[in-house]
Design a protein around this motif. Structure first.
Motif, PDB file in Angstrom:
ATOM      1  N   MET A 155      67.804  46.452 -61.609  1.00 15.38           N
ATOM      2  CA  MET A 155      68.516  47.642 -61.501  1.00 15.38           C
ATOM      3  C   MET A 155      68.170  48.356 -60.015  1.00 15.38           C
ATOM      4  O   MET A 155      69.104  48.763 -59.643  1.00 15.38           O
ATOM      5  CB  MET A 155      68.004  48.577 -62.740  1.00 15.38           C
ATOM      6  CG  MET A 155      68.501  48.194 -63.969  1.00 15.38           C
ATOM      7  SD  MET A 155      70.267  48.365 -64.089  1.00 15.38           S
ATOM      8  CE  MET A 155      70.665  46.481 -64.113  1.00 15.38           C
ATOM      9  N   TRP A 156      67.135  48.302 -59.663  1.00 11.47           N
ATOM     10  CA  TRP A 156      66.697  48.959 -58.214  1.00 11.47           C
ATOM     11  C   TRP A 156      67.729  48.126 -57.118  1.00 11.47           C
ATOM     12  O   TRP A 156      68.376  48.783 -56.289  1.00 11.47           O
ATOM     13  CB  TRP A 156      65.284  48.721 -57.772  1.00 11.47           C
ATOM     14  CG  TRP A 156      64.111  49.238 -58.891  1.00 11.47           C
ATOM     15  CD1 TRP A 156      64.666  50.164 -59.805  1.00 11.47           C
ATOM     16  CD2 TRP A 156      62.844  49.124 -58.843  1.00 11.47           C
ATOM     17  NE1 TRP A 156      63.375  50.609 -60.391  1.00 11.47           N
ATOM     18  CE2 TRP A 156      62.538  50.011 -59.793  1.00 11.47           C
ATOM     19  CE3 TRP A 156      62.122  48.247 -58.221  1.00 11.47           C
ATOM     20  CZ2 TRP A 156      61.122  49.856 -60.199  1.00 11.47           C
ATOM     21  CZ3 TRP A 156      60.654  48.259 -58.396  1.00 11.47           C
ATOM     22  CH2 TRP A 156      60.207  49.267 -59.287  1.00 11.47           C
ATOM     23  N   HIS A 157      67.842  46.866 -57.247  1.00 11.14           N
ATOM     24  CA  HIS A 157      68.953  46.085 -56.445  1.00 11.14           C
ATOM     25  C   HIS A 157      70.020  46.676 -56.621  1.00 11.14           C
ATOM     26  O   HIS A 157      71.012  46.983 -55.559  1.00 11.14           O
ATOM     27  CB  HIS A 157      68.628  44.653 -56.553  1.00 11.14           C
ATOM     28  CG  HIS A 157      67.578  44.092 -55.762  1.00 11.14           C
ATOM     29  ND1 HIS A 157      67.375  43.787 -54.615  1.00 11.14           N
ATOM     30  CD2 HIS A 157      66.277  43.212 -56.596  1.00 11.14           C
ATOM     31  CE1 HIS A 157      66.203  43.504 -54.250  1.00 11.14           C
ATOM     32  NE2 HIS A 157      65.645  43.060 -55.374  1.00 11.14           N
ATOM     33  N   GLN A 158      70.583  47.036 -57.903  1.00  4.27           N
ATOM     34  CA  GLN A 158      72.238  47.436 -58.007  1.00  4.27           C
ATOM     35  C   GLN A 158      72.037  48.808 -57.498  1.00  4.27           C
ATOM     36  O   GLN A 158      73.008  49.175 -56.788  1.00  4.27           O
ATOM     37  CB  GLN A 158      72.295  47.306 -59.329  1.00  4.27           C
ATOM     38  CG  GLN A 158      72.827  46.029 -60.123  1.00  4.27           C
ATOM     39  CD  GLN A 158      73.316  46.307 -61.612  1.00  4.27           C
ATOM     40  OE1 GLN A 158      73.960  47.168 -61.753  1.00  4.27           O
ATOM     41  NE2 GLN A 158      73.007  45.265 -62.154  1.00  4.27           N
ATOM     42  N   VAL A 159      70.972  49.881 -57.655  1.00  5.50           N
ATOM     43  CA  VAL A 159      71.142  51.306 -56.986  1.00  5.50           C
ATOM     44  C   VAL A 159      71.194  51.011 -55.647  1.00  5.50           C
ATOM     45  O   VAL A 159      72.153  51.805 -54.905  1.00  5.50           O
ATOM     46  CB  VAL A 159      69.793  51.923 -57.616  1.00  5.50           C
ATOM     47  CG1 VAL A 159      69.768  53.291 -56.993  1.00  5.50           C
ATOM     48  CG2 VAL A 159      69.983  52.002 -59.205  1.00  5.50           C
ATOM     49  N   ASN A 160      70.447  50.100 -55.035  1.00  6.16           N
ATOM     50  CA  ASN A 160      70.304  50.223 -53.465  1.00  6.16           C
ATOM     51  C   ASN A 160      71.828  49.532 -53.224  1.00  6.16           C
ATOM     52  O   ASN A 160      72.507  50.187 -52.169  1.00  6.16           O
ATOM     53  CB  ASN A 160      69.447  48.996 -53.212  1.00  6.16           C
ATOM     54  CG  ASN A 160      69.212  48.970 -51.548  1.00  6.16           C
ATOM     55  OD1 ASN A 160      68.966  49.896 -50.961  1.00  6.16           O
ATOM     56  ND2 ASN A 160      69.318  47.842 -51.161  1.00  6.16           N
ATOM     57  N   THR A 203      72.377  61.355 -62.123  1.00  3.66           N
ATOM     58  CA  THR A 203      72.496  60.980 -63.406  1.00  3.66           C
ATOM     59  C   THR A 203      72.743  59.543 -63.942  1.00  3.66           C
ATOM     60  O   THR A 203      73.485  58.735 -63.026  1.00  3.66           O
ATOM     61  CB  THR A 203      73.449  61.941 -64.329  1.00  3.66           C
ATOM     62  OG1 THR A 203      73.397  61.721 -65.745  1.00  3.66           O
ATOM     63  CG2 THR A 203      75.032  61.745 -63.989  1.00  3.66           C
ATOM     64  N   CYS A 204      72.281  59.191 -64.918  1.00  2.00           N
ATOM     65  CA  CYS A 204      72.582  57.656 -65.700  1.00  2.00           C
ATOM     66  C   CYS A 204      73.958  57.648 -66.251  1.00  2.00           C
ATOM     67  O   CYS A 204      74.197  56.546 -67.107  1.00  2.00           O
ATOM     68  CB  CYS A 204      71.508  57.239 -66.387  1.00  2.00           C
ATOM     69  SG  CYS A 204      69.828  57.478 -65.292  1.00  2.00           S
ATOM     70  N   ASN A 205      74.301  58.856 -66.588  1.00  2.00           N
ATOM     71  CA  ASN A 205      75.464  58.827 -67.877  1.00  2.00           C
ATOM     72  C   ASN A 205      76.589  59.576 -67.164  1.00  2.00           C
ATOM     73  O   ASN A 205      76.485  61.066 -67.070  1.00  2.00           O
ATOM     74  CB  ASN A 205      74.998  59.381 -68.950  1.00  2.00           C
ATOM     75  CG  ASN A 205      75.985  59.869 -70.180  1.00  2.00           C
ATOM     76  OD1 ASN A 205      76.774  59.244 -70.087  1.00  2.00           O
ATOM     77  ND2 ASN A 205      75.577  60.667 -71.175  1.00  2.00           N
ATOM     78  N   GLY A 206      77.673  59.060 -66.797  1.00  2.00           N
ATOM     79  CA  GLY A 206      79.015  59.522 -66.336  1.00  2.00           C
ATOM     80  C   GLY A 206      79.698  60.268 -67.396  1.00  2.00           C
ATOM     81  O   GLY A 206      80.526  60.969 -66.892  1.00  2.00           O
ATOM     82  N   GLN A 207      79.420  60.221 -68.808  1.00  2.00           N
ATOM     83  CA  GLN A 207      79.940  61.065 -69.720  1.00  2.00           C
ATOM     84  C   GLN A 207      79.195  62.194 -70.074  1.00  2.00           C
ATOM     85  O   GLN A 207      79.711  63.004 -71.044  1.00  2.00           O
ATOM     86  CB  GLN A 207      80.294  60.263 -70.934  1.00  2.00           C
ATOM     87  CG  GLN A 207      81.074  58.928 -70.423  1.00  2.00           C
ATOM     88  CD  GLN A 207      82.227  59.410 -69.827  1.00  2.00           C
ATOM     89  OE1 GLN A 207      83.168  60.039 -70.122  1.00  2.00           O
ATOM     90  NE2 GLN A 207      82.632  58.268 -68.930  1.00  2.00           N
ATOM     91  N   GLY A 208      78.204  62.702 -69.451  1.00  2.00           N
ATOM     92  CA  GLY A 208      77.245  63.622 -69.874  1.00  2.00           C
ATOM     93  C   GLY A 208      77.811  64.803 -69.499  1.00  2.00           C
ATOM     94  O   GLY A 208      78.739  65.137 -68.855  1.00  2.00           O
ATOM     95  N   LEU A 241      74.652  56.707 -61.579  1.00  2.00           N
ATOM     96  CA  LEU A 241      73.853  55.624 -61.607  1.00  2.00           C
ATOM     97  C   LEU A 241      74.642  54.408 -62.224  1.00  2.00           C
ATOM     98  O   LEU A 241      75.451  54.843 -63.352  1.00  2.00           O
ATOM     99  CB  LEU A 241      72.441  55.555 -61.980  1.00  2.00           C
ATOM    100  CG  LEU A 241      71.727  56.587 -60.939  1.00  2.00           C
ATOM    101  CD1 LEU A 241      70.172  56.828 -61.178  1.00  2.00           C
ATOM    102  CD2 LEU A 241      71.443  55.903 -59.554  1.00  2.00           C
ATOM    103  N   PRO A 242      74.153  53.040 -62.224  1.00  5.36           N
ATOM    104  CA  PRO A 242      74.648  52.092 -63.123  1.00  5.36           C
ATOM    105  C   PRO A 242      74.519  52.378 -64.638  1.00  5.36           C
ATOM    106  O   PRO A 242      73.468  52.955 -64.976  1.00  5.36           O
ATOM    107  CB  PRO A 242      74.061  50.976 -62.710  1.00  5.36           C
ATOM    108  CG  PRO A 242      73.764  51.130 -61.131  1.00  5.36           C
ATOM    109  CD  PRO A 242      73.258  52.464 -61.190  1.00  5.36           C
ATOM    110  N   ASP A 243      75.527  52.056 -65.257  1.00  3.47           N
ATOM    111  CA  ASP A 243      75.460  52.466 -66.753  1.00  3.47           C
ATOM    112  C   ASP A 243      74.115  51.777 -67.414  1.00  3.47           C
ATOM    113  O   ASP A 243      73.653  52.527 -68.280  1.00  3.47           O
ATOM    114  CB  ASP A 243      76.741  51.483 -67.514  1.00  3.47           C
ATOM    115  CG  ASP A 243      78.056  52.438 -67.138  1.00  3.47           C
ATOM    116  OD1 ASP A 243      78.013  53.449 -66.777  1.00  3.47           O
ATOM    117  OD2 ASP A 243      79.067  52.131 -67.340  1.00  3.47           O
ATOM    118  N   GLU A 244      73.529  50.765 -67.062  1.00  6.43           N
ATOM    119  CA  GLU A 244      72.626  49.929 -67.611  1.00  6.43           C
ATOM    120  C   GLU A 244      71.298  50.883 -67.463  1.00  6.43           C
ATOM    121  O   GLU A 244      70.342  50.695 -68.060  1.00  6.43           O
ATOM    122  CB  GLU A 244      72.289  48.711 -67.050  1.00  6.43           C
ATOM    123  CG  GLU A 244      73.596  47.576 -67.221  1.00  6.43           C
ATOM    124  CD  GLU A 244      74.326  47.489 -66.021  1.00  6.43           C
ATOM    125  OE1 GLU A 244      75.047  46.412 -65.794  1.00  6.43           O
ATOM    126  OE2 GLU A 244      74.705  48.515 -65.452  1.00  6.43           O
TER     127      GLU A 244
END
Length: 388
Positions: A41-46, A156-161, A178-181
């Motif tokens: 996940m850190w790689h995806q965020v980067n 945030t980690c939740n685009g629907q929040g 951030l990515p959904d995961e």
């Protein structure tokens, strides 16, 4: 009830040394997945951050304001992101007249007039795994009500929040999704915490070499040190203390909360700085107390860590005194403490996970009675009236 040990399976088709059948049986499948996915996940965020040009364009004119005040806010685990990073970000803002502070939403909501300054332009950086905690939107609303010039960066980690939805079509708001995961399903925040933390570092003080190092450390923890961590978790402790100074004090605080949450409060956990520990909290040490010290990578600061470690060993009162960095951190590392916090908290998450398993507590749902919930409930919010 304590078991003698946690079942161990062959590495193939396992997560944190447990196979899918056992993880399901123990109610641990989501927590194990979310802890172990963090380097990925850190790689995806980067990668996501490197592809993002719109944030810099939005942020640049705000960071040009000489009197800008930046408030890092969240509740519980989300609040500790700001506590760990505020002083570091202060050193990286473009103008010396700007200030950076960490103030939890729980403080902002209960005492808004004490913390929010109407005449000072403010960037409120809000952290939220779900973005649905009642204090999250209340803090945003109060900032809008009380501050003449307010900007919102929502991480945030939740685009629907609710926090994410608030940013829609508002030029003074920016949604950093951030990515959904990273939107953890389990009770305790693990990958959501580290990914929001990492995102903040990437925004204000990116260090590609440091990023590479922490990913390598995390991979080594997950591939080489799980048995060692499990052995520590299986010690028959009654109390656990996490110690760290500077940015690592907030990491120690998050480690203590994670341990308390995943063990459903059956084992009391505490945190402090090594210097602060002598001023009273050291009284809690007994023969059933495990102490974990997050030693600084700063040679000057580390002297104080080492002094306390040696003192605790001479006292010979604790069950064990463990220096986390000895497990996987090369000596004399130049890696800054704010980056070290990521592999340190990964190690502590795994420790808490294994202790929950040993106690027969479901890491995914350690409080099935609902006294504590994944998204906080039961908070009454009150209108702010007659101010000024």
């Amino acid at each position: 009830m304590l078991t003698s040990s946690i079942p161990v399976f062959e590495q193939q088709d396992t997560t944190l040394l447990l196979n899918t059948e056992q993880l399901t049986q123990y109610g641990a499948i989501w927590t194990a997945k979310e802890i172990s996915q963090q380097p990925k996940m850190w790689h995806q965020v980067n990668e996501q951050h490197l592809d993002n040009s719109s944030l810099a364009a939005w942020l640049s004119p705000i960071l040009a304001k000489a009197q800008l005040r930046i408030i890092l806010t969240g509740a519980g685990t989300s609040a500790y992101i700001g506590e760990a990073l505020a002083a570091h970000i202060q050193q990286h803002v473009p103008l010396a007249t700007q200030r950076v502070e960490a103030i939890s939403t729980t403080d902002l909501v209960s005492h808004p007039a004490l913390y929010l300054c109407p005449k000072i332009p403010t960037l409120l950086i809000s952290y939220g795994r779900s973005g649905n905690s009642p204090e999250s939107m209340a803090a945003v609303s109060l900032a809008e009500q009380l501050i003449d010039e307010c900007y919102h960066l929502v991480i945030t980690c939740n685009g629907q929040g609710k926090l994410a939805q608030y940013c829609t079509d508002k030029s003074h708001c920016y949604l950093y999704r951030l990515p959904d995961e990273t939107h953890d399903v389990s009770f305790a925040m693990t990958s959501s915490f580290t990914c929001m933390y990492l995102a903040t570092l990437l925004i204000f003080s990116p260090e590609p070499q440091a990023f590479t190092q922490i990913c390598q450390m995390a991979d080594r923890i997950l591939s080489e040190h799980l048995t060692e961590i499990r052995t520590q978790a299986e010690q028959p402790c009654g109390r656990v203390v996490f110690l760290g100074a500077g940015p690592l004090k907030a990491i120690a605080q998050e480690a203590a909360l994670k341990y308390l949450e995943l063990t459903a409060g059956q084992i009391i956990s505490a945190f402090e700085s090594p210097l602060g520990f002598r001023h009273g909290p050291k009284s809690l040490i007994d023969s059933g107390t495990q102490v974990f010290v997050m030693t600084s990578s700063n040679p000057y600061s580390c002297q104080y860590d080492n002094d306390l470690i040696q003192e605790l060993k001479r006292d010979n009162q604790a069950l064990s005194v463990l220096t986390l960095s000895e497990l996987y951190l090369a000596k004399n590392s130049a890696l800054a403490e704010v980056w070290l916090g990521l592999p340190f908290i990964l190690w502590c998450q795994i420790l808490a996970f294994y202790k929950a398993m040993q106690l027969g507590i479901s890491p995914d749902n350690p409080c099935p009675t609902g006294q504590v919930n994944r998204v906080v409930q039961g908070v009454s919010l009150y209108p702010l009236v007659n101010q000024g």
